[in-house]
Design an enzyme around this catalytic site. Structure first.
Site, PDB file in Angstrom:
ATOM      1  N   SER A 121       0.817  -1.216   0.000  1.00 48.96           N
ATOM      2  CA  SER A 121       0.000   0.000   0.000  1.00 48.96           C
ATOM      3  C   SER A 121       0.841   1.250   0.000  1.00 48.96           C
ATOM      4  CB  SER A 121      -0.806   0.091   1.292  1.00 48.96           C
ATOM      5  OG  SER A 121      -1.649  -0.964   1.441  1.00 48.96           O
ATOM      6  N   GLU A 177      -3.026   0.628  -9.221  1.00 42.99           N
ATOM      7  CA  GLU A 177      -1.961   1.636  -9.235  1.00 42.99           C
ATOM      8  C   GLU A 177      -0.659   0.881  -9.559  1.00 42.99           C
ATOM      9  OE1 GLU A 177      -1.430   3.450  -5.343  1.00 42.99           O
ATOM     10  OE2 GLU A 177      -1.443   5.447  -6.209  1.00 42.99           O
ATOM     11  N   ASN A 211      -2.700   6.259  -1.260  1.00 44.75           N
ATOM     12  CA  ASN A 211      -2.675   6.354   0.204  1.00 44.75           C
ATOM     13  C   ASN A 211      -2.031   7.628   0.732  1.00 44.75           C
ATOM     14  OD1 ASN A 211      -4.161   4.137   1.125  1.00 44.75           O
ATOM     15  ND2 ASN A 211      -2.549   2.807   0.321  1.00 44.75           N
ATOM     16  N   HIS A 252      -0.684  -2.379  -7.257  1.00 45.60           N
ATOM     17  CA  HIS A 252      -1.482  -2.069  -6.069  1.00 45.60           C
ATOM     18  C   HIS A 252      -2.973  -2.115  -6.392  1.00 45.60           C
ATOM     19  CE1 HIS A 252      -2.502   1.113  -2.762  1.00 45.60           C
ATOM     20  NE2 HIS A 252      -2.782  -0.113  -2.369  1.00 45.60           N
TER      21      HIS A 252
END
Ligand SMILES: CC(=O)CC(=O)SCCNC(=O)CCNC(=O)[C@H](O)C(C)(C)COP(=O)(O)OP(=O)(O)OC[C@H]1O[C@@H](n2cnc3c(N)ncnc32)[C@H](O)[C@@H]1OP(=O)(O)O
Ligand SMILES: NC(=O)C1=CN([C@@H]2O[C@H](COP(=O)(O)OP(=O)(O)OC[C@H]3O[C@@H](n4cnc5c(N)ncnc54)[C@H](OP(=O)(O)O)[C@@H]3O)[C@@H](O)[C@H]2O)C=CC1
Length: 283
Positions: free
Chosen positions: A119, A152, A190, A140
């Protein structure tokens, strides 16, 4: 590159979802975790998801059987010798990921790409544990994997262009939309999402509002499908804390300091939905 067999390391909420979407796209999948119970827990989740799809007549019962048949259980990392593509989705911890990547590098064939679903952790640093940094990349997925469209894609400093192309094509084959981003702590997703969640936790910690009120404000006021505290419970409060720590350490900026209440809940084992208690109770 011709990918036939995909190995997924970690059969938790992300690993099981990643295994499911690959099996649905026709790949042979090896689902690996530390012991049989964890692998079984992942397979149970996949079965539940597929049964729901059969009930909604999105797939047939025969489709479901075939998808499940494509998934092989694994508790031995040397099954990596059979994989063309490996995606690691174990816990968000650099030491564990580097140990895994060092072993996978020794066990997997030379052509095998080693992807990580991390992450927030730097891909470049994970890649240093291997002798094939050009074949290490971030892939991701978002939670819940079968539903969310985004992947991602993060290149490490040494990631080869051909490896990026393989992951881009693979993501599209899975019905996802890949977006390329650079290797900085938290990437894009994130770096933006987690400070919002952390701030929501501060508003509870400082007595501004209850978790229910915070979530209602963000759902009704901003049209978010889930409020930030429900989402934090859904992601896992341990994972949220690890990500905030990566941002804090990686940027050296106190605006990313994790809320003490988040630390307290994680220390108490209140990890959210997966342990039955976080900001809300689930059992
Ligand atoms: C931490 C990180 O590194 C990155 C991250 O992943 S951050 C988290 C990103 N994810 C989010 O932000 C999710 C936000 N929440 C949502 O989008 C929605 O609440 C949701 C998609 C989870 C559920 O949607 P909903 O409309 O409230 O519920 P519901 O109608 O039951 O579900 C919609 C569909 O999702 C499916 N679904 C819901 N939860 C699911 C799950 N856990 N697993 C698999 N499928 C699921 C349902 O079966 C349903 O499928 P169909 O359209 O085929 O019927
Ligand atoms: N939760 C989310 O919303 C998202 C998470 N991610 C990332 O995906 C990864 C997995 O997260 P998530 O699925 O939520 O976590 P979970 O805790 O649900 O699952 C992780 C699984 O990996 C297992 N595991 C731990 N160490 C090893 C190891 N050395 N070898 C094999 N398996 C291991 C765990 O076993 P045990 O239970 O014994 O620890 C557990 O079964 C993390 O890097 C996370 O940051 C990415 C996108 C979204």
């Amino acid at each position: 590159m011709d990918i036939k067999t995909v190995m997924v390391i970690g059969a938790g909420q992300m690993g099981s979802g990643i295994a499911q979407v690959h099996a649905m796209a026709g790949f042979q999948v090896i689902l690996h975790d530390l012991n049989d119970d964890f692998v079984e827990r992942g397979l149970t989740q996949i079965n539940t998801n597929l049964t729901r799809q059969v009930e909604k007549e999105k797939i047939t019962a025969t489709d479901k059987e075939e998808i499940v048949k494509r998934i092989e259980r694994s508790v031995h990392l040397n099954d990596a010798s059979k994989a063309d593509f490996i995606i690691e989705a174990a816990v968000e911890n650099m030491k564990i990921k580097q140990e895994l990547f060092a072993k996978l590098d020794e066990l997997a064939p030379g052509h095998t790409i080693l992807a990580t679903n991390t992450s927030s952790l730097p891909i470049t640093e994970i890649a240093t544990a291997t002798k094939r940094p050009e074949k290490v990349i971030g892939m991701h997925f978002m939670n819940p994997v079968p539903v969310m469209k985004l992947v991602e894609v993060i290149r490490g400093l040494a990631t080869a262009d051909e490896v990026y192309e393989v992951v881009d094509t693979l993501s599209k084959t899975l019905g996802k939309t890949p977006v390329e981003v650079n290797d900085f702590p938290g990437f894009v997703s994130n770096r933006i999402l987690m400070p919002m969640i952390n701030e929501a936790i501060f508003t509870v910690y400082e007595g501004v509002a209850t978790p229910e009120a915070v979530d209602e404000v963000m759902k009704l006021g901003m049209n978010h499908p889930m409020g930030p505290l429900t989402l934090a419970d859904f992601i896992g409060l341990d994972t949220c804390l690890y990500i905030m720590e990566t941002l804090h350490e990686g940027f050296g900026d106190d605006k990313y300091r994790p809320c003490p209440l988040l630390r307290k809940y994680v220390k108490a084992g209140w990890l959210g939905k997966k342990t039955g208690r976080g900001f809300y109770q689930y059992r």
